[in-house]
Motif scaffolding. Structure first.
Motif, PDB file in Angstrom:
ATOM      1  N   ALA A  15       0.831  -1.208   0.000  1.00 33.38           N
ATOM      2  CA  ALA A  15       0.000   0.000   0.000  1.00 33.38           C
ATOM      3  C   ALA A  15       0.862   1.254   0.000  1.00 33.38           C
ATOM      4  O   ALA A  15       0.575   2.232  -0.697  1.00 33.38           O
ATOM      5  CB  ALA A  15      -0.926  -0.012   1.222  1.00 33.38           C
ATOM      6  N   TRP A  19       1.052   4.076  -2.959  1.00 32.42           N
ATOM      7  CA  TRP A  19       0.841   5.502  -2.684  1.00 32.42           C
ATOM      8  C   TRP A  19       2.016   6.323  -3.203  1.00 32.42           C
ATOM      9  O   TRP A  19       1.830   7.382  -3.816  1.00 32.42           O
ATOM     10  CB  TRP A  19       0.660   5.700  -1.179  1.00 32.42           C
ATOM     11  CG  TRP A  19       0.483   7.119  -0.760  1.00 32.42           C
ATOM     12  CD1 TRP A  19      -0.452   8.008  -1.223  1.00 32.42           C
ATOM     13  CD2 TRP A  19       1.261   7.837   0.198  1.00 32.42           C
ATOM     14  NE1 TRP A  19      -0.305   9.228  -0.605  1.00 32.42           N
ATOM     15  CE2 TRP A  19       0.731   9.146   0.275  1.00 32.42           C
ATOM     16  CE3 TRP A  19       2.324   7.488   1.016  1.00 32.42           C
ATOM     17  CZ2 TRP A  19       1.267  10.107   1.130  1.00 32.42           C
ATOM     18  CZ3 TRP A  19       2.854   8.450   1.866  1.00 32.42           C
ATOM     19  CH2 TRP A  19       2.320   9.743   1.906  1.00 32.42           C
ATOM     20  N   ALA A  22       1.779   6.490  -6.926  1.00 28.38           N
ATOM     21  CA  ALA A  22       0.706   7.397  -7.330  1.00 28.38           C
ATOM     22  C   ALA A  22       1.158   8.854  -7.220  1.00 28.38           C
ATOM     23  O   ALA A  22       0.905   9.664  -8.124  1.00 28.38           O
ATOM     24  CB  ALA A  22      -0.535   7.164  -6.469  1.00 28.38           C
ATOM     25  N   GLN A  23       1.844   9.181  -6.144  1.00 26.55           N
ATOM     26  CA  GLN A  23       2.344  10.552  -5.982  1.00 26.55           C
ATOM     27  C   GLN A  23       3.265  10.931  -7.137  1.00 26.55           C
ATOM     28  O   GLN A  23       3.143  12.022  -7.712  1.00 26.55           O
ATOM     29  CB  GLN A  23       3.109  10.680  -4.661  1.00 26.55           C
ATOM     30  CG  GLN A  23       2.240  10.658  -3.419  1.00 26.55           C
ATOM     31  CD  GLN A  23       2.998  11.181  -2.221  1.00 26.55           C
ATOM     32  OE1 GLN A  23       3.197  12.385  -2.075  1.00 26.55           O
ATOM     33  NE2 GLN A  23       3.452  10.293  -1.371  1.00 26.55           N
ATOM     34  N   SER A  43      -2.719  12.731  -1.032  1.00 30.08           N
ATOM     35  CA  SER A  43      -3.116  11.729  -0.043  1.00 30.08           C
ATOM     36  C   SER A  43      -4.235  10.853  -0.572  1.00 30.08           C
ATOM     37  O   SER A  43      -4.890  11.183  -1.569  1.00 30.08           O
ATOM     38  CB  SER A  43      -3.552  12.412   1.262  1.00 30.08           C
ATOM     39  OG  SER A  43      -4.583  13.349   1.014  1.00 30.08           O
ATOM     40  N   GLU A  44      -4.457   9.746   0.102  1.00 27.31           N
ATOM     41  CA  GLU A  44      -5.510   8.827  -0.297  1.00 27.31           C
ATOM     42  C   GLU A  44      -6.875   9.396   0.062  1.00 27.31           C
ATOM     43  O   GLU A  44      -7.011  10.235   0.954  1.00 27.31           O
ATOM     44  CB  GLU A  44      -5.317   7.483   0.396  1.00 27.31           C
ATOM     45  CG  GLU A  44      -4.044   6.754  -0.025  1.00 27.31           C
ATOM     46  CD  GLU A  44      -3.844   5.460   0.738  1.00 27.31           C
ATOM     47  OE1 GLU A  44      -3.875   5.509   1.983  1.00 27.31           O
ATOM     48  OE2 GLU A  44      -3.669   4.403   0.094  1.00 27.31           O
ATOM     49  N   THR A  45      -7.899   8.926  -0.637  1.00 26.45           N
ATOM     50  CA  THR A  45      -9.288   9.262  -0.328  1.00 26.45           C
ATOM     51  C   THR A  45     -10.017   7.968   0.034  1.00 26.45           C
ATOM     52  O   THR A  45      -9.457   6.876  -0.121  1.00 26.45           O
ATOM     53  CB  THR A  45      -9.995   9.908  -1.538  1.00 26.45           C
ATOM     54  OG1 THR A  45     -10.206   8.892  -2.540  1.00 26.45           O
ATOM     55  CG2 THR A  45      -9.168  11.038  -2.136  1.00 26.45           C
ATOM     56  N   GLU A  48     -11.137   3.955  -3.533  1.00 29.04           N
ATOM     57  CA  GLU A  48      -9.948   3.223  -3.940  1.00 29.04           C
ATOM     58  C   GLU A  48      -9.453   3.705  -5.311  1.00 29.04           C
ATOM     59  O   GLU A  48     -10.224   3.825  -6.259  1.00 29.04           O
ATOM     60  CB  GLU A  48     -10.252   1.724  -4.005  1.00 29.04           C
ATOM     61  CG  GLU A  48      -9.033   0.864  -4.296  1.00 29.04           C
ATOM     62  CD  GLU A  48      -9.326  -0.623  -4.273  1.00 29.04           C
ATOM     63  OE1 GLU A  48      -8.407  -1.409  -4.592  1.00 29.04           O
ATOM     64  OE2 GLU A  48     -10.476  -0.996  -3.942  1.00 29.04           O
ATOM     65  N   TYR A  51      -6.936   9.810  -5.594  1.00 20.90           N
ATOM     66  CA  TYR A  51      -6.066  10.509  -4.662  1.00 20.90           C
ATOM     67  C   TYR A  51      -6.410  11.991  -4.591  1.00 20.90           C
ATOM     68  O   TYR A  51      -6.771  12.607  -5.601  1.00 20.90           O
ATOM     69  CB  TYR A  51      -4.601  10.328  -5.068  1.00 20.90           C
ATOM     70  CG  TYR A  51      -4.128   8.903  -4.889  1.00 20.90           C
ATOM     71  CD1 TYR A  51      -3.471   8.501  -3.738  1.00 20.90           C
ATOM     72  CD2 TYR A  51      -4.391   7.942  -5.874  1.00 20.90           C
ATOM     73  CE1 TYR A  51      -3.067   7.183  -3.561  1.00 20.90           C
ATOM     74  CE2 TYR A  51      -3.995   6.618  -5.711  1.00 20.90           C
ATOM     75  CZ  TYR A  51      -3.336   6.247  -4.551  1.00 20.90           C
ATOM     76  OH  TYR A  51      -2.944   4.951  -4.380  1.00 20.90           O
ATOM     77  N   TYR A  62      -8.554  16.050  -7.705  1.00 20.60           N
ATOM     78  CA  TYR A  62      -8.328  14.623  -7.497  1.00 20.60           C
ATOM     79  C   TYR A  62      -7.646  14.023  -8.718  1.00 20.60           C
ATOM     80  O   TYR A  62      -7.741  14.557  -9.830  1.00 20.60           O
ATOM     81  CB  TYR A  62      -9.654  13.903  -7.230  1.00 20.60           C
ATOM     82  CG  TYR A  62     -10.362  14.425  -5.999  1.00 20.60           C
ATOM     83  CD1 TYR A  62     -10.034  13.953  -4.736  1.00 20.60           C
ATOM     84  CD2 TYR A  62     -11.335  15.425  -6.103  1.00 20.60           C
ATOM     85  CE1 TYR A  62     -10.657  14.454  -3.602  1.00 20.60           C
ATOM     86  CE2 TYR A  62     -11.964  15.929  -4.974  1.00 20.60           C
ATOM     87  CZ  TYR A  62     -11.614  15.440  -3.722  1.00 20.60           C
ATOM     88  OH  TYR A  62     -12.228  15.931  -2.608  1.00 20.60           O
ATOM     89  N   GLY A  65      -4.492   7.028  -9.685  1.00 21.05           N
ATOM     90  CA  GLY A  65      -3.170   6.614  -9.238  1.00 21.05           C
ATOM     91  C   GLY A  65      -2.134   6.566 -10.333  1.00 21.05           C
ATOM     92  O   GLY A  65      -0.930   6.717 -10.057  1.00 21.05           O
TER      93      GLY A  65
END
Length: 239
Positions: A15, A19, A22-23, A43-45, A48, A51, A62, A65
């Protein structure tokens, strides 16, 4: 038991890596677009694969990923028929930090002896509803509300209104100059280093589209005029 802990650790590691990936993907996509605002956090929302991208002006967009899709709009959580605007909550908090970070020395402040809370008003001295709100400054102060004025000349920073507002900010007595301007009276022309242009640009960044634009202490925007009693109640409830 050891296998269970190992599995949990591997899932957490995956995970974290997802993340991080994705960033990187989202930031690369924004760089390719020459996105005009800096990103403070990603950050995650609760959704699923989606971000949250927090921008330096407090606004939120938003992204997927993989960085291939960007979304602008409100993320609503539906809780047994009780919706929550998650986007508005996050933006209000961040915008509140931006607005409350303006040094009071750069604002025109009308403060009561014992303030209960404050509001920051992006104002235009020629705006009719701004003038109506200013007529109630005394009542707002009596109700414990500190009023902080930031400059937002609606016609732009090259307008005659902006010129008057620069003189207000450069006046020896800003409060008196602001009151004269709001009453339609002449203000002595004075020049100095002033924050009018910077505040106008900041207002545009945080979503000011008209005046008065009233930000409560928690960052909530009250668009337009509201009578003193109602405004004070809302300001105190949203400190």
């Amino acid at each position: 038991m050891r296998l269970k802990h190992l599995t949990a650790g591997l899932l957490a590691l995956c995970a974290t890596q997802a993340w991080a990936d994705a960033q990187q993907s989202i930031r690369q996509s924004l760089d390719q677009l020459n996105f005009p605002l800096a990103v403070t956090t990603i950050s995650e929302t609760p959704v699923e694969g989606l971000y949250q991208i927090q921008l330096e002006n407090g606004r939120v967009i938003y992204g997927s990923g993989d960085g291939k899709y960007l979304v602008q709009g409100a993320l609503i959580a539906v809780n047994d028929g009780q919706p929550r605007n998650l986007t508005a909550e996050v933006e209000a908090k961040a915008i509140g930090e931006v607005i409350n970070g303006i040094p009071t020395k750069d604002l025109v402040v009308f403060a009561p002896a014992q303030p209960k809370t404050h509001i920051t008003v992006f104002t235009d001295v020629d705006c009719g509803y701004c003038r109506k709100l200013h007529e109630e400054i005394g009542e707002l102060n009596e109700l414990g509300i500190e009023v902080r004025y930031a400059a937002f000349p609606r016609a732009g920073t090259d307008s005659k209104t902006a010129e008057v507002m620069r003189s207000v900010w450069c006046a020896e007595d800003r409060q008196a100059a602001m009151t004269r301007a709001k009453q339609g009276k002449s203000v002595t022309r004075v020049t100095c280093e002033n924050p009018v242009t910077g505040q106008y640009e900041l207002g545009a960044q945080v979503g000011v589209q008209g005046t008065p634009a009233i930000f409560l202490a928690n960052g909530t925007l009250v668009p337009g005029y509201k009578p003193a009693q109602a405004l004070a109640q809302e300001a105190i409830a949203n400190q």
